[in-house]
Design a protein around this motif. Sequence first.
Motif, PDB file in Angstrom:
ATOM      1  N   ALA A 103       0.804  -1.224   0.000  1.00 22.17           N
ATOM      2  CA  ALA A 103       0.000   0.000   0.000  1.00 22.17           C
ATOM      3  C   ALA A 103       0.835   1.271   0.000  1.00 22.17           C
ATOM      4  O   ALA A 103       0.301   2.354  -0.250  1.00 22.17           O
ATOM      5  CB  ALA A 103      -0.915   0.008   1.224  1.00 22.17           C
ATOM      6  N   SER A 104       2.111   1.171   0.287  1.00 18.08           N
ATOM      7  CA  SER A 104       2.913   2.369   0.542  1.00 18.08           C
ATOM      8  C   SER A 104       3.766   2.778  -0.652  1.00 18.08           C
ATOM      9  O   SER A 104       4.456   1.936  -1.245  1.00 18.08           O
ATOM     10  CB  SER A 104       3.835   2.136   1.744  1.00 18.08           C
ATOM     11  N   PRO A 105       3.777   4.073  -0.980  1.00 21.59           N
ATOM     12  CA  PRO A 105       4.681   4.558  -2.019  1.00 21.59           C
ATOM     13  C   PRO A 105       6.102   4.791  -1.502  1.00 21.59           C
ATOM     14  O   PRO A 105       7.014   5.064  -2.283  1.00 21.59           O
ATOM     15  CB  PRO A 105       4.040   5.884  -2.435  1.00 21.59           C
ATOM     16  N   VAL A 106       6.287   4.701  -0.182  1.00 21.03           N
ATOM     17  CA  VAL A 106       7.605   4.894   0.419  1.00 21.03           C
ATOM     18  C   VAL A 106       7.977   3.657   1.232  1.00 21.03           C
ATOM     19  O   VAL A 106       7.156   2.765   1.455  1.00 21.03           O
ATOM     20  CB  VAL A 106       7.630   6.149   1.327  1.00 21.03           C
ATOM     21  N   GLU A 107       9.213   3.611   1.679  1.00 22.67           N
ATOM     22  CA  GLU A 107       9.713   2.418   2.358  1.00 22.67           C
ATOM     23  C   GLU A 107       8.979   2.160   3.670  1.00 22.67           C
ATOM     24  O   GLU A 107       8.688   3.082   4.428  1.00 22.67           O
ATOM     25  CB  GLU A 107      11.210   2.562   2.628  1.00 22.67           C
ATOM     26  N   VAL A 108       8.713   0.889   3.926  1.00 24.33           N
ATOM     27  CA  VAL A 108       8.123   0.436   5.184  1.00 24.33           C
ATOM     28  C   VAL A 108       9.226  -0.192   6.026  1.00 24.33           C
ATOM     29  O   VAL A 108       9.968  -1.062   5.553  1.00 24.33           O
ATOM     30  CB  VAL A 108       6.987  -0.569   4.934  1.00 24.33           C
ATOM     31  N   THR A 109       9.346   0.249   7.268  1.00 25.80           N
ATOM     32  CA  THR A 109      10.391  -0.221   8.166  1.00 25.80           C
ATOM     33  C   THR A 109       9.772  -0.746   9.453  1.00 25.80           C
ATOM     34  O   THR A 109       8.569  -0.612   9.685  1.00 25.80           O
ATOM     35  CB  THR A 109      11.383   0.910   8.487  1.00 25.80           C
ATOM     36  N   VAL A 110      10.618  -1.316  10.303  1.00 29.57           N
ATOM     37  CA  VAL A 110      10.157  -1.900  11.561  1.00 29.57           C
ATOM     38  C   VAL A 110      11.066  -1.442  12.690  1.00 29.57           C
ATOM     39  O   VAL A 110      12.290  -1.314  12.511  1.00 29.57           O
ATOM     40  CB  VAL A 110      10.154  -3.447  11.477  1.00 29.57           C
ATOM     41  N   LYS A 111      10.485  -1.190  13.853  1.00 30.53           N
ATOM     42  CA  LYS A 111      11.249  -0.969  15.081  1.00 30.53           C
ATOM     43  C   LYS A 111      10.857  -2.061  16.058  1.00 30.53           C
ATOM     44  O   LYS A 111       9.673  -2.259  16.345  1.00 30.53           O
ATOM     45  CB  LYS A 111      10.955   0.404  15.689  1.00 30.53           C
ATOM     46  N   CYS A 112      11.845  -2.795  16.568  1.00 28.27           N
ATOM     47  CA  CYS A 112      11.554  -3.974  17.400  1.00 28.27           C
ATOM     48  C   CYS A 112      12.439  -4.012  18.638  1.00 28.27           C
ATOM     49  O   CYS A 112      13.345  -3.201  18.809  1.00 28.27           O
ATOM     50  CB  CYS A 112      11.729  -5.257  16.584  1.00 28.27           C
ATOM     51  N   ARG A 113      12.175  -4.975  19.486  1.00 31.97           N
ATOM     52  CA  ARG A 113      13.023  -5.310  20.639  1.00 31.97           C
ATOM     53  C   ARG A 113      13.865  -6.542  20.281  1.00 31.97           C
ATOM     54  O   ARG A 113      13.684  -7.162  19.233  1.00 31.97           O
ATOM     55  CB  ARG A 113      12.149  -5.617  21.856  1.00 31.97           C
ATOM     56  N   ILE A 114      14.758  -6.936  21.196  1.00 32.83           N
ATOM     57  CA  ILE A 114      15.533  -8.147  20.958  1.00 32.83           C
ATOM     58  C   ILE A 114      14.753  -9.387  21.406  1.00 32.83           C
ATOM     59  O   ILE A 114      15.175 -10.512  21.144  1.00 32.83           O
ATOM     60  CB  ILE A 114      16.912  -8.114  21.652  1.00 32.83           C
ATOM     61  N   GLY A 115      13.615  -9.169  22.053  1.00 34.06           N
ATOM     62  CA  GLY A 115      12.777 -10.261  22.518  1.00 34.06           C
ATOM     63  C   GLY A 115      11.871  -9.765  23.626  1.00 34.06           C
ATOM     64  O   GLY A 115      11.977  -8.615  24.065  1.00 34.06           O
ATOM     65  N   VAL A 116      10.986 -10.616  24.077  1.00 32.06           N
ATOM     66  CA  VAL A 116      10.102 -10.281  25.192  1.00 32.06           C
ATOM     67  C   VAL A 116      10.019 -11.461  26.145  1.00 32.06           C
ATOM     68  O   VAL A 116      10.184 -12.624  25.760  1.00 32.06           O
ATOM     69  CB  VAL A 116       8.677  -9.906  24.714  1.00 32.06           C
ATOM     70  N   ASP A 117       9.771 -11.146  27.416  1.00 36.82           N
ATOM     71  CA  ASP A 117       9.514 -12.135  28.466  1.00 36.82           C
ATOM     72  C   ASP A 117      10.586 -13.226  28.469  1.00 36.82           C
ATOM     73  O   ASP A 117      11.762 -12.908  28.541  1.00 36.82           O
ATOM     74  CB  ASP A 117       8.098 -12.699  28.314  1.00 36.82           C
ATOM     75  N   ASP A 118      10.191 -14.479  28.369  1.00 36.47           N
ATOM     76  CA  ASP A 118      11.144 -15.581  28.493  1.00 36.47           C
ATOM     77  C   ASP A 118      11.794 -15.978  27.182  1.00 36.47           C
ATOM     78  O   ASP A 118      12.503 -16.994  27.110  1.00 36.47           O
ATOM     79  CB  ASP A 118      10.450 -16.804  29.111  1.00 36.47           C
TER      80      ASP A 118
END
Length: 329
Positions: free
Chosen positions: A131-146
Amino acid sequence: MSKISSPTDAARLSIAPMMDWTDRHCRVFHRLMSRRALLYTEMVTAPAIIHGDRHRLLDYDAAEHPLALQLGGSDPAELEVATRIAADWGYDEINLNVGCPSDRVQSGCFGAVLMKTPGLVAECVARMIEASPVEVTVKCRIGVDDQVPEDVLPAFLETMRAAGVRRIAVHARKAWLQGLSPRENRDIPPLDYPLVHRMKQDFPGLHLSINGGIASFDAVRGHLQVMDGVMVGRAAYHQPWDILGGADRLWGDTPPFGSPEQVAQAMRPYIAAHLAGGGRLHQITRHMLGLFHGMPGARGWKRTLSEGASRGGIGVYDTALRQVTQLAA
């Protein structure tokens, strides 16, 4: 003046999306100090864009480019619609939040909790990319909980790469969704910079930025020896001149201003226009309290604005600035 950076080029240094902080006034202030760094909006949920006041949520000043919109959500169809709507606003990047640990985000099943369902994230970003005319990126963690970050993070990055994502910012902490508050999640889980550095070695084709606990410009330079980019959050907000005052040198450019006093003077016309339009001084100056961090007069600047900006006008701002300029003279 150098041409405006492309989002990927600008991501060499980015200012993290921060709820209640990186609003349009904050971004105009930050942009004065750096023409090149990539700025982010606060997170906006996909349902809010679909059903809410789009102009209030999405409008910004053209001077803020390069600028990324961060979306929150976990429904691929909703995120696709929100991305199509946001496309009309001309953002330079659309980012999906897979890192926020707040209770509100968890209850909506998005943010950091999505680290548990990488397949769903892949479906979301694939629809957004379509759907996007521009780049789609992600911001994440290194993991969650256990989760074991050494296992989870590489698998997550591989899944994102397969879905078409080419640029990811990694907050180098786990998020504990049960037992820690959002504030505690920004400090208590230990940072694992070496793991994120290894990801750059293991995924050389991805543009990877590191985020979390980066508190000085020297630290930014250090991480850039390994990483493609560095994302700074609270330090850029509380000590903006320390992080952004010389930031454009990272691109070989001369910074726009030589001192925080010059930045404060350059903000004055913007503030005056805001006040003339019925706005309040505090709406802007709350983002500027740390401009003179560690400098003579900083305490008077901060005190004057903290005590007077909620009910005062441009005279309060001028008084606050004199707290600094008189000592510097």
